[in-house]
Design an enzyme around this catalytic site. Structure first.
Site, PDB file in Angstrom:
ATOM      1  N   SER A 249       0.680  -1.217   0.079  1.00 37.72           N
ATOM      2  CA  SER A 249      -0.083  -0.008  -0.108  1.00 37.72           C
ATOM      3  C   SER A 249       0.934   1.286  -0.034  1.00 37.72           C
ATOM      4  O   SER A 249       1.899   1.292   0.665  1.00 37.72           O
ATOM      5  CB  SER A 249      -0.848   0.023   1.160  1.00 37.72           C
ATOM      6  OG  SER A 249      -1.463   1.378   1.407  1.00 37.72           O
ATOM      7  N   SER A 250       0.408   2.333  -0.736  1.00 37.28           N
ATOM      8  CA  SER A 250       1.145   3.451  -0.772  1.00 37.28           C
ATOM      9  C   SER A 250       1.459   4.110   0.635  1.00 37.28           C
ATOM     10  O   SER A 250       2.502   4.945   0.947  1.00 37.28           O
ATOM     11  CB  SER A 250       0.708   4.444  -1.592  1.00 37.28           C
ATOM     12  OG  SER A 250      -0.453   4.794  -1.298  1.00 37.28           O
TER      13      SER A 250
ATOM     14  N   GLU B  89       6.753   5.392 -15.815  1.00 35.71           N
ATOM     15  CA  GLU B  89       7.139   6.740 -16.853  1.00 35.71           C
ATOM     16  C   GLU B  89       6.031   7.400 -17.177  1.00 35.71           C
ATOM     17  O   GLU B  89       5.046   6.945 -17.533  1.00 35.71           O
ATOM     18  CB  GLU B  89       7.955   6.098 -18.208  1.00 35.71           C
ATOM     19  CG  GLU B  89       8.999   5.207 -17.743  1.00 35.71           C
ATOM     20  CD  GLU B  89      10.063   4.812 -19.073  1.00 35.71           C
ATOM     21  OE1 GLU B  89       9.460   5.002 -20.074  1.00 35.71           O
ATOM     22  OE2 GLU B  89      10.533   3.777 -18.729  1.00 35.71           O
TER      23      GLU B  89
ATOM     24  N   GLU C 214      -2.952  -7.381  -7.408  1.00 38.19           N
ATOM     25  CA  GLU C 214      -1.690  -7.773  -7.374  1.00 38.19           C
ATOM     26  C   GLU C 214      -1.474  -9.141  -6.875  1.00 38.19           C
ATOM     27  O   GLU C 214      -0.620 -10.074  -7.318  1.00 38.19           O
ATOM     28  CB  GLU C 214      -0.583  -6.738  -6.911  1.00 38.19           C
ATOM     29  CG  GLU C 214      -0.436  -5.394  -7.505  1.00 38.19           C
ATOM     30  CD  GLU C 214       0.162  -4.245  -6.812  1.00 38.19           C
ATOM     31  OE1 GLU C 214       0.057  -3.187  -7.245  1.00 38.19           O
ATOM     32  OE2 GLU C 214       0.966  -4.505  -5.743  1.00 38.19           O
TER      33      GLU C 214
END
Length: 280
Positions: free
Chosen positions: A150-151, A180, A216
């Site tokens: 998790s961020s 990118e 994921e």
């Protein structure tokens, strides 16, 4: 184009279509969960709120089931692709052997026969290169380890683990380091999932609540089951056995590193050893 080449292209097209459909679902599931959460927080929900809640819950179950079904379908088609690739390689090998045999029998051959053989050889090489290019479209990148997290856990733990693994010479997939500008984040994420040797799953309360993290995890779980070798390396952070069992019972039986028992340096060293040993 041979039957196997046509079959491979068709399978790869189907795989890409399934992947695109899977990519849409996590965001839709997240939106439904947030809508349900907002309604549940209302102290005095109206009859309209209650109807909306029932509808959203049904939609959530449907989309979760659809994602699970697509995961199974994706695993099956990827397995078929691998089988077709193997059969195609065998077919190409047989063709090359036939050419070699013909060349051996015609050491005194005339120019016409030799020209035909060389032309056939060039055609086979060209086909081989085309197929390799098509097959490798999903294999542009290769990572030693994918960091699934998790961020909200990035600053305290994940980024530090990432930096130390990179310092040890490993190629690490961490979202902020590989994304990118202008490129699709979803496609980049899927490439990382398909082309990482291992995944470190940073199990935390934040991870458990994240729709993307679940996507994921399910993707790597399907890979581990299909490929029949260890891919998932779990780290527990402020979670209990009950928390993990409720999230996915498969993880309970796996030996995990707990941040309450191991320092970041110790965790990095153990991950590093697993990856290095897998290459020997």
């Amino acid at each position: 184009m041979s039957v196997l080449e046509t079959k491979l292209k068709s399978q790869m097209s189907k795989s890409a279509k399934i992947a695109r459909n899977m990519n849409k679902l996590p965001d839709e599931i997240d939106r439904l969960r947030k809508r349900i959460e907002r309604i549940n927080k209302k102290r005095k929900p109206t009859s309209s709120n209650i109807r909306d809640l029932e509808k959203s819950n049904k939609q959530l179950v449907t989309k979760q089931q659809k994602l699970a079904d697509l995961q199974v379908e994706y695993t099956k088609i990827e397995k078929k692709i691998n089988e077709t690739k193997i059969n195609l390689q065998k077919e190409q090998s047989r063709n090359q052997k036939k050419l070699s045999s013909m060349l051996d029998k015609n050491t005194k051959g005339n120019e016409e026969i030799m020209e035909k053989l060389l032309t056939n050889s060039d055609q086979i090489n060209e086909i081989s290169n085309q197929i390799k290019k098509a097959v490798n479209q999903k294999e542009i990148i290769e990572y030693d380890v994918f960091l699934s997290h998790s961020s909200l856990d990035k600053e305290d733990y994940v980024s530090k683990i990432s930096e130390k693994l990179i310092e040890k010479g490993l190629k690490v997939f961490e979202d902020v380091k590989v994304f990118e500008i202008g490129k699709s984040q979803t496609e980049t994420m899927n490439m990382g999932i398909l082309n990482s040797r291992f995944v470190v799953v940073f199990l935390s309360p934040n991870f458990i609540e994240s729709g993307w993290s679940r996507y994921e995890f399910l993707s790597f779980l399907n890979r581990e089951i299909n490929e029949e070798h260890v891919i998932i390396l779990p780290i527990w952070h402020k979670v209990s056995v009950e928390d993990v069992r409720a999230y996915n019972p498969y993880l309970v039986d796996k030996y995990a590193l707990n941040t309450s028992d191991f320092s970041i340096e110790e965790i990095v060293e153990k991950i590093y050893q697993v990856i290095v040993n897998s290459k020997n």
